[in-house]
Design a protein around this motif. Structure first.
Motif, PDB file in Angstrom:
ATOM      1  N   ILE A   1       0.850  -1.190   0.000  1.00 34.78           N
ATOM      2  CA  ILE A   1       0.000   0.000   0.000  1.00 34.78           C
ATOM      3  C   ILE A   1       0.886   1.241   0.000  1.00 34.78           C
ATOM      4  O   ILE A   1       1.822   1.343   0.796  1.00 34.78           O
ATOM      5  N   LEU A   2       0.565   2.157  -0.907  1.00 33.85           N
ATOM      6  CA  LEU A   2       1.184   3.478  -0.926  1.00 33.85           C
ATOM      7  C   LEU A   2       0.128   4.458  -0.433  1.00 33.85           C
ATOM      8  O   LEU A   2      -0.970   4.526  -0.985  1.00 33.85           O
ATOM      9  N   LEU A   3       0.460   5.166   0.629  1.00 31.04           N
ATOM     10  CA  LEU A   3      -0.460   6.159   1.182  1.00 31.04           C
ATOM     11  C   LEU A   3      -0.141   7.533   0.602  1.00 31.04           C
ATOM     12  O   LEU A   3       1.015   7.965   0.635  1.00 31.04           O
ATOM     13  N   GLU A   4      -1.154   8.207   0.077  1.00 32.96           N
ATOM     14  CA  GLU A   4      -0.936   9.562  -0.426  1.00 32.96           C
ATOM     15  C   GLU A   4      -0.687  10.528   0.720  1.00 32.96           C
ATOM     16  O   GLU A   4       0.018  11.519   0.559  1.00 32.96           O
ATOM     17  N   LYS A   5      -1.273  10.238   1.881  1.00 30.11           N
ATOM     18  CA  LYS A   5      -1.053  11.058   3.079  1.00 30.11           C
ATOM     19  C   LYS A   5      -0.489  10.126   4.166  1.00 30.11           C
ATOM     20  O   LYS A   5      -1.170   9.190   4.594  1.00 30.11           O
ATOM     21  N   PRO A   6       0.737  10.354   4.615  1.00 27.12           N
ATOM     22  CA  PRO A   6       1.352   9.469   5.618  1.00 27.12           C
ATOM     23  C   PRO A   6       0.530   9.392   6.904  1.00 27.12           C
ATOM     24  O   PRO A   6      -0.198  10.319   7.254  1.00 27.12           O
ATOM     25  N   VAL A   7       0.674   8.249   7.590  1.00 27.88           N
ATOM     26  CA  VAL A   7      -0.034   8.022   8.843  1.00 27.88           C
ATOM     27  C   VAL A   7       0.984   7.754   9.960  1.00 27.88           C
ATOM     28  O   VAL A   7       2.043   7.165   9.712  1.00 27.88           O
ATOM     29  N   GLU A   8       0.665   8.211  11.162  1.00 26.07           N
ATOM     30  CA  GLU A   8       1.519   7.956  12.323  1.00 26.07           C
ATOM     31  C   GLU A   8       1.562   6.445  12.567  1.00 26.07           C
ATOM     32  O   GLU A   8       0.532   5.774  12.532  1.00 26.07           O
ATOM     33  N   PHE A   9       2.759   5.911  12.787  1.00 24.41           N
ATOM     34  CA  PHE A   9       2.913   4.454  12.879  1.00 24.41           C
ATOM     35  C   PHE A   9       3.818   4.023  14.034  1.00 24.41           C
ATOM     36  O   PHE A   9       4.163   2.870  14.142  1.00 24.41           O
ATOM     37  N   GLU A  10       4.247   4.953  14.869  1.00 21.86           N
ATOM     38  CA  GLU A  10       5.155   4.641  15.975  1.00 21.86           C
ATOM     39  C   GLU A  10       6.468   4.043  15.452  1.00 21.86           C
ATOM     40  O   GLU A  10       7.036   3.124  16.034  1.00 21.86           O
ATOM     41  N   SER A  11       6.949   4.565  14.337  1.00 21.10           N
ATOM     42  CA  SER A  11       8.172   4.067  13.710  1.00 21.10           C
ATOM     43  C   SER A  11       9.393   4.365  14.569  1.00 21.10           C
ATOM     44  O   SER A  11       9.372   5.254  15.410  1.00 21.10           O
ATOM     45  N   VAL A  12      10.473   3.641  14.302  1.00 26.05           N
ATOM     46  CA  VAL A  12      11.704   3.804  15.073  1.00 26.05           C
ATOM     47  C   VAL A  12      12.246   5.234  14.980  1.00 26.05           C
ATOM     48  O   VAL A  12      12.824   5.727  15.939  1.00 26.05           O
ATOM     49  N   ASP A  13      12.031   5.906  13.852  1.00 28.70           N
ATOM     50  CA  ASP A  13      12.520   7.282  13.705  1.00 28.70           C
ATOM     51  C   ASP A  13      11.424   8.324  13.960  1.00 28.70           C
ATOM     52  O   ASP A  13      11.599   9.493  13.695  1.00 28.70           O
ATOM     53  N   ARG A  14      10.285   7.859  14.443  1.00 25.15           N
ATOM     54  CA  ARG A  14       9.145   8.706  14.782  1.00 25.15           C
ATOM     55  C   ARG A  14       8.532   9.435  13.577  1.00 25.15           C
ATOM     56  O   ARG A  14       7.788  10.401  13.733  1.00 25.15           O
ATOM     57  N   GLN A  15       8.874   9.018  12.380  1.00 24.75           N
ATOM     58  CA  GLN A  15       8.328   9.622  11.164  1.00 24.75           C
ATOM     59  C   GLN A  15       7.069   8.866  10.726  1.00 24.75           C
ATOM     60  O   GLN A  15       6.988   7.651  10.885  1.00 24.75           O
ATOM     61  N   PRO A  16       6.080   9.574  10.164  1.00 22.20           N
ATOM     62  CA  PRO A  16       4.890   8.887   9.659  1.00 22.20           C
ATOM     63  C   PRO A  16       5.243   7.993   8.468  1.00 22.20           C
ATOM     64  O   PRO A  16       6.284   8.151   7.837  1.00 22.20           O
ATOM     65  N   VAL A  17       4.358   7.074   8.176  1.00 21.27           N
ATOM     66  CA  VAL A  17       4.586   6.037   7.170  1.00 21.27           C
ATOM     67  C   VAL A  17       3.714   6.278   5.946  1.00 21.27           C
ATOM     68  O   VAL A  17       2.549   6.634   6.070  1.00 21.27           O
ATOM     69  N   ASP A  18       4.294   6.085   4.752  1.00 27.74           N
ATOM     70  CA  ASP A  18       3.507   6.146   3.518  1.00 27.74           C
ATOM     71  C   ASP A  18       3.792   4.975   2.579  1.00 27.74           C
ATOM     72  O   ASP A  18       3.062   4.755   1.618  1.00 27.74           O
ATOM     73  N   VAL A  19       4.833   4.199   2.839  1.00 24.47           N
ATOM     74  CA  VAL A  19       5.168   3.006   2.046  1.00 24.47           C
ATOM     75  C   VAL A  19       5.017   1.801   2.968  1.00 24.47           C
ATOM     76  O   VAL A  19       5.731   1.688   3.966  1.00 24.47           O
ATOM     77  N   VAL A  20       4.068   0.919   2.621  1.00 25.58           N
ATOM     78  CA  VAL A  20       3.756  -0.204   3.505  1.00 25.58           C
ATOM     79  C   VAL A  20       3.753  -1.506   2.711  1.00 25.58           C
ATOM     80  O   VAL A  20       3.016  -1.649   1.739  1.00 25.58           O
ATOM     81  N   MET A  21       4.595  -2.427   3.144  1.00 20.80           N
ATOM     82  CA  MET A  21       4.611  -3.768   2.552  1.00 20.80           C
ATOM     83  C   MET A  21       4.326  -4.746   3.675  1.00 20.80           C
ATOM     84  O   MET A  21       5.150  -4.920   4.581  1.00 20.80           O
ATOM     85  N   ALA A  22       3.146  -5.324   3.654  1.00 24.37           N
ATOM     86  CA  ALA A  22       2.739  -6.282   4.686  1.00 24.37           C
ATOM     87  C   ALA A  22       2.953  -7.699   4.177  1.00 24.37           C
ATOM     88  O   ALA A  22       2.742  -7.984   2.993  1.00 24.37           O
ATOM     89  N   LEU A  23       3.361  -8.570   5.081  1.00 25.08           N
ATOM     90  CA  LEU A  23       3.554  -9.981   4.745  1.00 25.08           C
ATOM     91  C   LEU A  23       2.668 -10.852   5.621  1.00 25.08           C
ATOM     92  O   LEU A  23       2.532 -10.609   6.822  1.00 25.08           O
ATOM     93  N   PHE A  24       2.109 -11.876   4.998  1.00 23.23           N
ATOM     94  CA  PHE A  24       1.341 -12.893   5.710  1.00 23.23           C
ATOM     95  C   PHE A  24       1.988 -14.235   5.413  1.00 23.23           C
ATOM     96  O   PHE A  24       2.217 -14.569   4.248  1.00 23.23           O
ATOM     97  N   ALA A  25       2.298 -14.971   6.462  1.00 24.82           N
ATOM     98  CA  ALA A  25       2.978 -16.256   6.301  1.00 24.82           C
ATOM     99  C   ALA A  25       2.125 -17.369   6.894  1.00 24.82           C
ATOM    100  O   ALA A  25       1.387 -17.146   7.864  1.00 24.82           O
ATOM    101  N   PRO A  26       2.242 -18.576   6.342  1.00 24.85           N
ATOM    102  CA  PRO A  26       1.568 -19.712   6.976  1.00 24.85           C
ATOM    103  C   PRO A  26       2.116 -19.887   8.399  1.00 24.85           C
ATOM    104  O   PRO A  26       3.254 -19.508   8.682  1.00 24.85           O
ATOM    105  N   GLU A  27       1.322 -20.445   9.260  1.00 29.95           N
ATOM    106  CA  GLU A  27       1.732 -20.605  10.656  1.00 29.95           C
ATOM    107  C   GLU A  27       3.031 -21.391  10.800  1.00 29.95           C
ATOM    108  O   GLU A  27       3.798 -21.157  11.713  1.00 29.95           O
ATOM    109  N   ASP A  28       3.287 -22.314   9.874  1.00 32.22           N
ATOM    110  CA  ASP A  28       4.485 -23.167   9.960  1.00 32.22           C
ATOM    111  C   ASP A  28       5.577 -22.747   8.972  1.00 32.22           C
ATOM    112  O   ASP A  28       6.414 -23.539   8.592  1.00 32.22           O
ATOM    113  N   ALA A  29       5.601 -21.482   8.595  1.00 32.05           N
ATOM    114  CA  ALA A  29       6.490 -21.009   7.521  1.00 32.05           C
ATOM    115  C   ALA A  29       7.912 -20.691   7.947  1.00 32.05           C
ATOM    116  O   ALA A  29       8.613 -20.048   7.201  1.00 32.05           O
ATOM    117  N   GLY A  30       8.336 -21.036   9.110  1.00 33.25           N
ATOM    118  CA  GLY A  30       9.702 -20.835   9.571  1.00 33.25           C
ATOM    119  C   GLY A  30      10.609 -19.938   8.761  1.00 33.25           C
ATOM    120  O   GLY A  30      10.480 -18.732   8.741  1.00 33.25           O
TER     121      GLY A  30
END
Length: 154
Positions: free
Chosen positions: A80-109
């Protein structure tokens, strides 16, 4: 592990704005449901549970939320690319606009770890992130993420 295997074209979206981190998690889950058939309520719950262990905002406007879900046959990604960044509690305290989420099988080691490493390494590239931010078209975003990265192994 490659971006081509992780990310379907229909799992890429541009979102005008998310009102909160939780709303963004819902957007991610809904996109994952559409692209991969995961149950959105379970995906939101898993993402929020993982966030409670520590924020997945890695800095420079990038977040890599991830979770394990039953019923998946492989690690899957949502971008997801956000046109308006959202607060995300990031390590550098900067809002987020580039988001790559991953979903793994429960046994995906190790596959889950390889996918996280690939995504993390790729999205640390400032030039690529600038190109992503400058191209708010899902097809272009998918191409930027997958072209030239098809043979990269993690």
């Amino acid at each position: 592990m490659t971006f081509l295997k992780l990310l379907k074209p229909e799992a890429v979206k541009v979102v005008a704005a998310a009102s909160s981190k939780k709303r963004l998690m819902h957007d991610i889950a809904e996109l994952a449901e559409t692209a991969y058939g995961v149950r959105a309520p379970l995906a939101v719950e898993a993402l929020m549970e993982r966030e409670s262990l520590g924020p997945t905002g890695v800095g420079h406007g990038v977040a890599l939320p991830h979770a394990r879900l039953s019923g998946l046959d492989a690690v899957r990604g949502v971008f997801i690319l956000l046109e308006k960044p959202v607060e995300f509690e990031s390590v550098d305290r900067q809002p987020v606009d580039v988001v790559m989420a991953l979903f793994a099988p429960e046994d995906a080691g190790v596959e889950h770890l390889k996918a996280l490493a690939l995504v993390s390494r790729t999205l640390r590239d400032t030039t690529l992130c600038n190109k992503l931010r400058a191209n708010p078209d899902p097809a272009t975003l998918h191409a930027l993420l997958t072209e030239g990265r098809a043979s990269q192994a993690a």
